[in-house]
Design an enzyme around this catalytic site. Structure first.
Site, short mmCIF file in Angstrom:
data_model
loop_
_atom_site.label_atom_id
_atom_site.label_comp_id
_atom_site.label_asym_id
_atom_site.label_seq_id
_atom_site.Cartn_x
_atom_site.Cartn_y
_atom_site.Cartn_z
N GLU A 1 0.83 -1.21 0.00
CA GLU A 1 0.00 0.00 0.00
C GLU A 1 0.87 1.26 0.00
O GLU A 1 1.87 1.34 0.71
CB GLU A 1 -0.89 -0.02 1.24
CG GLU A 1 -1.80 1.19 1.39
CD GLU A 1 -2.49 1.23 2.74
OE1 GLU A 1 -3.49 1.96 2.86
OE2 GLU A 1 -2.03 0.53 3.68
N CYS B 1 -5.57 -2.32 2.60
CA CYS B 1 -5.37 -2.20 4.04
C CYS B 1 -6.50 -2.87 4.82
O CYS B 1 -6.78 -4.04 4.62
CB CYS B 1 -5.20 -0.73 4.41
SG CYS B 1 -4.61 -0.47 6.10
N LYS C 1 -9.65 2.60 -3.06
CA LYS C 1 -10.15 2.10 -1.78
C LYS C 1 -11.56 2.62 -1.55
O LYS C 1 -11.84 3.81 -1.70
CB LYS C 1 -9.22 2.53 -0.65
CG LYS C 1 -9.54 1.88 0.69
CD LYS C 1 -8.48 2.25 1.72
CE LYS C 1 -8.73 1.54 3.05
NZ LYS C 1 -7.72 1.90 4.06
#
Length: 531
Positions: free
Chosen positions: A287, A405, A351
């Protein structure tokens, strides 16, 4: 045992609250990196006996009568969540001069707030309380409801849901493919609480027999499933390299270090495979591993093209900027890019589920007026959320389901659509939390998503734990935490699952209905009416 349960029931005041807190704290030992499965079998009976003594004043209304039980549950939850989440404070110390003031809010305030869900669980259970097995069923049902609420309300935060305590290793994770995390939360609480029946005798035989059968089935099904599908898991031809650079988080925030960070990733990408290992087809960076806006840096794309061999693909975490219109600041997204050997961006996904206070600031206009800002976002306004989750289709046809994440901790983020993909992709940067239990807990929860879907997991983490996990939750190959290097392995095929994720949710509802029936039928008022 009856003597002990009686002493605990009669505790009052501070001693009662402290014991509930200590019992919750003890439960943390079942979580990574400890994985002591026996711990909740000691802590939950204590919770039940404390609940037995929390009857409340019979002259008060139902809500006030449930308040003593709420306090016990809150103290238990505070101990469990404080012991399981204290490491979140490490993220605030990365920029201590700016965020250290918020340390008590993260370390104490968040567990104290989340413990309200556990207080609500014990209050609900107290309404259905009885003398025997029914109270164990009521507690299991109530925890199931409130863990679902904790994972759903206000964007949700299901980290360390109680069910994870019953699933420390792949052998004990397989039941999740039947009941999902929601069902496992309830079944785990029932099994953990059943020894309390020894102390009060009533309902001990059926309760302990049922709990024993659940534990035996839990282990037995795991053993059978792990030994039933070895051939299916060997059918893979795509080679994957995970780059684990172990960049200190403070260094990642240093503008002067960006070039060195980028070079470090490139060097690991071009490292020769171990003797006998296949050249990687897919290279995965963690990430936000690209330390600049890639679309504004064509030289960066050229460097990536030089590092990749013909036919290789790079999947890298990066910040993506998007023009929001005339006179408006750009929008920024926490994204993953797919880059081919010509340095072309051929795919991207943003995301969807952002971290409150980390990647964006709730009630931003109000809180900005007090000088507050999000922790992880280095740009004004923080990150924006994607409108939908977009699977990544690679040039050679492989399809990956991206989870950036902490998106991997949400079972609800992974529906039946993930079953049509070739692998789950989880890129993360747990360097924020240092060498604490946080990265180990995060890895366990990502493993469970592979088990629930039967889809292998590709997990690239800055400081670890990076690994390729098969559809049974077993690590095919991985790197230890804080060990710099690469992981080269073959992507496994998918495993068969008896129930799709949507059906697992329905199975959990069946479990809830059964526990509700046991709780209701065990109440004295119900028995009297039946007679």
């Amino acid at each position: 045992m009856e003597w002990l349960s009686g002493r605990i029931m009669l505790l009052s005041g501070g001693r009662r609250a402290f014991l509930a807190f200590f019992a919750g704290l003890l439960t943390v030992l079942a979580l990574p990196p400890f994985g002591i499965f026996a711990a909740p079998f000691l802590s939950f009976p204590v919770l039940v006996w404390l609940m037995d003594g929390a009857s409340g004043n019979p002259d008060h209304g139902r809500i006030r009568r449930a308040f003593p039980a709420f306090v016990i549950g809150w103290c238990f939850g505070f101990g469990y969540l404080l012991g399981g989440l204290w490491w979140l404070g490490n993220a605030l110390l990365v920029e201590a001069d700016e965020f250290a003031w918020a340390l008590p809010l993260a370390v104490i305030g968040l567990p104290a707030f989340l413990a309200i869900y556990y207080g609500l669980a014990t209050a609900i259970a107290r309404v259905l309380w009885s003398d025997g097995i029914g109270r164990i069923a009521a507690l299991a049902l109530a925890f199931g409801i409130c863990e679902w609420l904790r994972g759903t309300l206000m964007t949700g935060f299901p980290w360390n849901a109680i069910g994870y305590a019953a699933m420390p290793v792949p052998l004990m994770m397989q039941s999740a493919v039947v009941f999902g995390l929601a069902g496992m939360n309830m079944l785990a609480v029932f099994a953990f609480s059943a020894p309390a029946l020894i102390g009060t005798r009533k309902g001990a035989v059926p309760g302990l027999v049922l709990a024993g059968l659940l534990v035996v089935a839990h282990f037995g099904y795991g053993y059978w499933r792990l030994n039933d599908q070895p051939a299916a898991l060997a059918d893979g031809t795509t080679s994957v390299r995970l780059v684990q650079p172990v960049i200190d988080q403070a260094l990642k925030l240093d503008d002067a270090a960006r070039a060195d960070i980028f070079t470090s990733h490139l060097e690991l990408t071009t490292a020769a495979p171990a003797e006998g290992a296949k050249r990687p087809d897919i290279v995965v960076w963690p990430e936000t591993s690209i330390p600049f806006l890639l679309t504004d840096n064509p030289d960066g794309l050229l460097s990536i093209a030089d590092a990749l061999q013909e036919g290789q693909i790079l999947i890298a975490g990066a910040v993506r900027a998007e023009n929001a219109g005339a006179g408006l600041p750009p929008r920024y997204y926490n994204s993953v890019y797919v880059i081919d050997d010509q340095g072309q961006i051929v795919g991207a996904a943003d995301k969807l589920h952002l971290v409150p206070f980390g990647e964006y600031l709730p009630f931003e206009n109000v809180l900005n007026s007090f000088g507050l800002k999000s922790i992880a976002a280095a740009m004004p306004g923080g990150f924006s959320a994607a409108a939908t989750r977009t699977p990544l289709t690679l040039p050679k046809g492989k399809v990956l389901y991206p989870l950036i994440c902490y998106e991997a901790i949400f079972p609800g983020e992974i529906g039946n659509v993930a079953l049509s993909t070739d692998a789950l992709l989880n890129v993360t940067n747990d360097a924020w939390f240092g060498d604490t239990p946080g990265p180990y807990q995060h890895f366990q929860q990502a493993q469970l998503r592979a088990v629930e879907t039967g889809v292998p997991l590709i997990r690239g983490a800055n400081s670890g734990i990076s690994a390729v996990v098969n559809g049974l939750g077993e690590v095919v190959s991985g790197a230890s935490f804080n060990v710099r290097g690469v992981v080269d392995t073959i992507l496994p095929g998918k495993s068969r699952i008896p129930f799709e994720p949507d059906q697992q949710k329905r199975n959990a509802l069946i479990v809830a209905a059964m526990f509700l029936a046991v709780a209701l039928f065990s109440r004295p008022s119900f028995i009297l009416r039946a007679n």
